[in-house]
Each structure stands twice: as C-alpha cells, then as structure tokens.
Design an enzyme around this catalytic site. Structure first.
Site: not given
Length: 499
Positions: A168, A245, A266-268, A300, A394, A396
């Site tokens: 992204n 994710s 470092e996630l959603g 995110c 989430e 997105f």
C-alpha cells in the site's frame, strides 16, 4: 551506468519493455541477479497493463543472500561513522533528483494519486537524513562500577535483519524499515510485496548502489510465501520486521518464535474516529473523508469506524454521502482524480463482500459501491452496528462506516470493542473532555482534534492487540527494535577470586 540510465529515462522506464530497466527478470543481491524461483509479472491496477517482470526468489536465493549479508555486516559497522552517514546523504540527494520518476512508479504500481506518491518520496528523503544523523548519536551508557573497573551498556546491531513489506505504501514502508536497520549497523535482506516490487525495493536498490552503499549490505528479493518463510527461518537472519495484515503477521510471529528470533510486527487496524456533539461539522466531514478515502482506504491507520454523537449522526452521514458522490475516481496516472483503483480484484471482492453483508444485516448504503475493473467508488454506510462486518473487519477499501452513540461512555465502549488497537482520533473543542476519552482508549496512536492517519518517521509507530506485538518503528523506538543491549566490563587486571 545502467542504473543511471534507468532512473533518468522517464518515458520508457515505466512500461513493459524489458530492455530498459535493469531488474528485468532479476533481483538485487550483489548486483542485478537472476533469481532461481522464476519471475513475477507486475500489473498496473488501473489498467491491467504489464509494468515489469522481475525475478522471483527461492529458498536458495534467500540462503545465499543471508550468508552474504552476514559477511558484509561486519565491514559496515567497522566503517567510520562519517562514511556510513555519507551513504545516506548521497542516497537522499539521488531520491530528490529522481522524484518524478519514482512518483510515476508509485502511482502506476500502487494506484496512488500523485499527492500520496509525493508524500512517500518526501518521507523517504526525511528518513534518509535521519539515518545519517543517527551515526553521531551516543550508542550506550556508562554504568556504576566498583574500584577501577569500567562498566558499559552499549547498543549493538542484531546482524542481519529480514524485512517484509506491503503493497500500500511500498516506498515509505520499505524505507522506514531498511533505513532504520542499516542506520543501526545491520545488513538487510528485503522481500517486497510481489505486487509492488519496484517501488517497494528495486528502486531503492538502484539508488543505494549509485550512492555507494557497500556491496552485499542490502539484498532485494521479490517473492511469495516460499521466500517469506525462508527469510524467517534462515539461520543467518537474526530479526524479522514485518508490516502487513494481522493474519499473515500471526503466522510470521509463530514461525519466528520457533526460531527464537526477534520479530517486529506492524499489523492491521480497525480505527475509530470519534466525533463528539460539540465538534465542528465541516471539519469533521473533512477529517472523516481524508481518514477513510485517502489511497482508497488501503492504509492500516484508516478510519474503519466513524463513531458520531447521535445529535450529529444524520447530518454527518448526509454530508459524507454528498462528498462521496462528488469525488472523481479514475486512473491517477492519466487523470486528476481523488481516488484510484484498489490493488487488485481480490481486494475489491473483499470490500464488496463486507459492504454487501453489512447491508444485508441492516446497514444503509448512502453512496458508493464497486465500479469498473479494480475501481471502488467512495462509499458511505450508515446505521452500522457492532454485529456487522463493516464494524468488525478491517476493510482496506474506501468505506465510511457510521455508528451513532449517545454519550462519552458509550463512545469509549464502541471504540474499544475490537481486537485491534492501532489509531484513534477524537474531534471536540473541549480538550479536557477529549483527553478523558483518550485516556481510556486501547491504541498506540492517539490524535485529539485530528483524524487517524498520521505517519512521521521521528515518532514511535505501532499498535496494541491484533495491531502488533508491541514493536515500534520511528525515532527513538528504532534503537529498541534494531539493536540489542550488550553489557561490557573492563578491568586493568583480572581479580583473584576466593575459590
């Protein structure tokens, strides 16, 4: 010379011609290298056109790169700090001079509007200068000691850091991780997302090669699950930094734990924008639109839930729907638009499912929905309840999901009613009231009188719960993530012990 030609040939570099760019069917590992896993075809989301064909890394490619990176790391940390800093400054100058070309790759490879692409470039230049500045910062402490001994605690690099980055914001999220790792004295093996391998790593490899980064210190290996698992399991890689994710992050965390590796996840997020009854409606709509529709909601930190006081909820929903219908959607490379395409059809179908299932459960569609190809129009869902997918998952995608609340206590309960804990925004002229709410929210990023999407390379970035494992990127947090403490004592002569 080949790198320079590629970076300066704007018209022909960003197309499917295999003769121009040096990464055609290759990765970067001790130079442009044919990888043994075959190739990856990179498509433009807006058109479906072929942009590039790059190498696909196998387990064997990862093994060779990790071994070479480990050998190169010792020489890197032994260099004078002025030389390390100079490499980053030269790279910053090169990024600035090739900004137009880099912007075009980001726009075409990710479907981003030009403003978003330019933000990525400016941010990476900033991070490069920060990486250079780190070289003059103190790397340890002098501890109390008895007698004539010296006791030190010093920060030492892990060795080789494996980095896995998403599609992204590929230029900035790759830069954020690899620059911090390199600045702290590590070597890096990077696996960019196979949908965005050029702006997610190969461009930076070209720039660093020209900037004089030592050979084998950075490897860029586009690949899929095989390469990712090999990266996590490789014995020469001491740490994994993953951005992506939550579902994939859980698997990486479990695999890394089995190998006793440090892992930064470092996630959603399912972030809440809380709009109190005294908020300015015009500013609330502006903040809400930016927080959910920037880069088609593929962030995110996007506002996945708009929690609006019941006295404003109807007017807010109507204004958001008006704005949604007025925003142009199209190919950001050829048109002046507000929203581009989603990354691919798989993501579009996921967004469609969440929207359709929420409508079937009682949500009201006020604007938006899927368009042609990979385009999804800015969408507004009203009367969303906690039982609906639009509240829970989430998305997105470019969806504003509106839930009304009656009082501050309910707003807090709704905001915390999620497994995620990344970002939150609170809009109110009453700072004291907003602060009371903020103190009760389970998030790593918190903004009073601003929306949820913020990223600054000098601030600790990360979340709670399903949004991460407590790791942070940025500024002082980079010392915690990309180095480890080592205790050293020094005595003039060995003591005599009573045994």
């Amino acid at each position: 010379m080949g790198n320079k030609r590629m970076l300066e040939t704007k018209g022909s570099a960003v197309n499917a011609t295999s003769e121009v760019h040096p990464w055609h069917c290759k990765g970067w590992s001790g130079g442009w290298t044919t990888l043994s896993g075959g190739t990856i075809q990179v498509e433009e989301p807006a058109t479906g056109d072929l942009l590039a064909e790059v190498g696909r890394a196998s387990t064997q490619d990862v093994r060779r790169a990790a071994r070479a990176a480990r050998a190169a790391q010792h020489g890197w940390i032994a260099l004078p700090y002025q030389e390390r800093g100079a490499s980053f400054r030269r790279a910053a100058t090169l990024v600035e001079s090739r900004a137009a070309l880099i912007r075009d790759w980001i726009v075409r490879e990710t479907g981003a509007v030009k403003l978003k692409a330019q933000f990525e470039i400016t941010s990476v230049v900033h991070l490069l200068h920060e990486a250079a500045a780190v070289q003059t910062q103190p790397r340890g402490l002098v501890l109390p000691a008895d007698g004539g001994s010296l006791s030190l605690a010093r920060r030492v690099p892990h060795g080789v850091v494996g980095v896995i980055t998403p599609f992204n914001f590929p230029f900035i999220l790759t830069g954020r991780a690899i620059l911090a790792a390199l600045a702290m004295g590590n070597a890096v093996v990077l696996k960019p997302d196979p949908r965005t391998p050029v702006s997610g790593g190969l461009l930076l490899a070209s720039i660093f090669a020209e900037a004089g980064l030592p050979e084998d210190l950075l490897h860029v290996l586009p690949g899929d699950v095989e390469a990712g698992e090999a990266l996590v399991a490789d014995p020469d890689i001491a740490m994994i930094s993953f951005t992506g994710s939550t579902a994939v992050g859980r698997k990486i965390g479990a695999l890394a734990g089995g190998h006793l590796k440090k892992v930064a996840l470092e996630l959603g997020g399912k972030n809440a924008l809380i709009i109190l009854d005294d908020a300015d409606l015009d500013r609330a709509v502006s903040n809400g639109a930016w927080a959910s529709w920037l880069h088609q909601g593929q962030i995110c930190m996007s506002a996945g839930r708009h929690l609006v006081h019941k006295s404003l909820a109807e007017a807010y929903a109507e204004r958001m729907a008006e704005k949604a219908r007025a925003l142009p959607v199209g190919n950001p490379f050829t048109e002046e638009v507000a929203l581009g395409p989603l990354i691919n059809r798989v993501q579009l179908e996921r967004v469609r499912r969440i929207v359709d299932d929420s409508i079937a459960a009682g949500a009201r569609l006020l604007a938006g929905g899927p368009g042609q190809g990979n385009f999804f129009n800015p969408t507004v869902l009203d009367r969303v309840t906690p039982e609906m997918p639009a509240f829970r998952e989430e998305i997105f995608g470019p969806v504003v999901s509106i839930t009304a609340f009656e009082d501050d206590e309910q707003a807090v309960r709704l905001a915390n009613d999620t497994e995620y804990g990344l970002s939150a925004g609170i809009l109110s002229p009453s700072i004291e009231r907003a602060k009371r709410i903020a103190d009760q929210l389970n998030v790593g990023l918190l903004h009073i009188n601003d929306q949820t999407v913020h990223d600054d390379g000098t601030m600790p970035m990360g979340g709670f719960g399903a949004s991460g494992n407590g790791s942070r990127h940025g500024g002082p947090a980079n010392w915690d993530e990309f180095t480890q403490w080592q205790w050293m004592t020094i005595k003039e002569k060995p003591p005599l012990y009573p045994l």
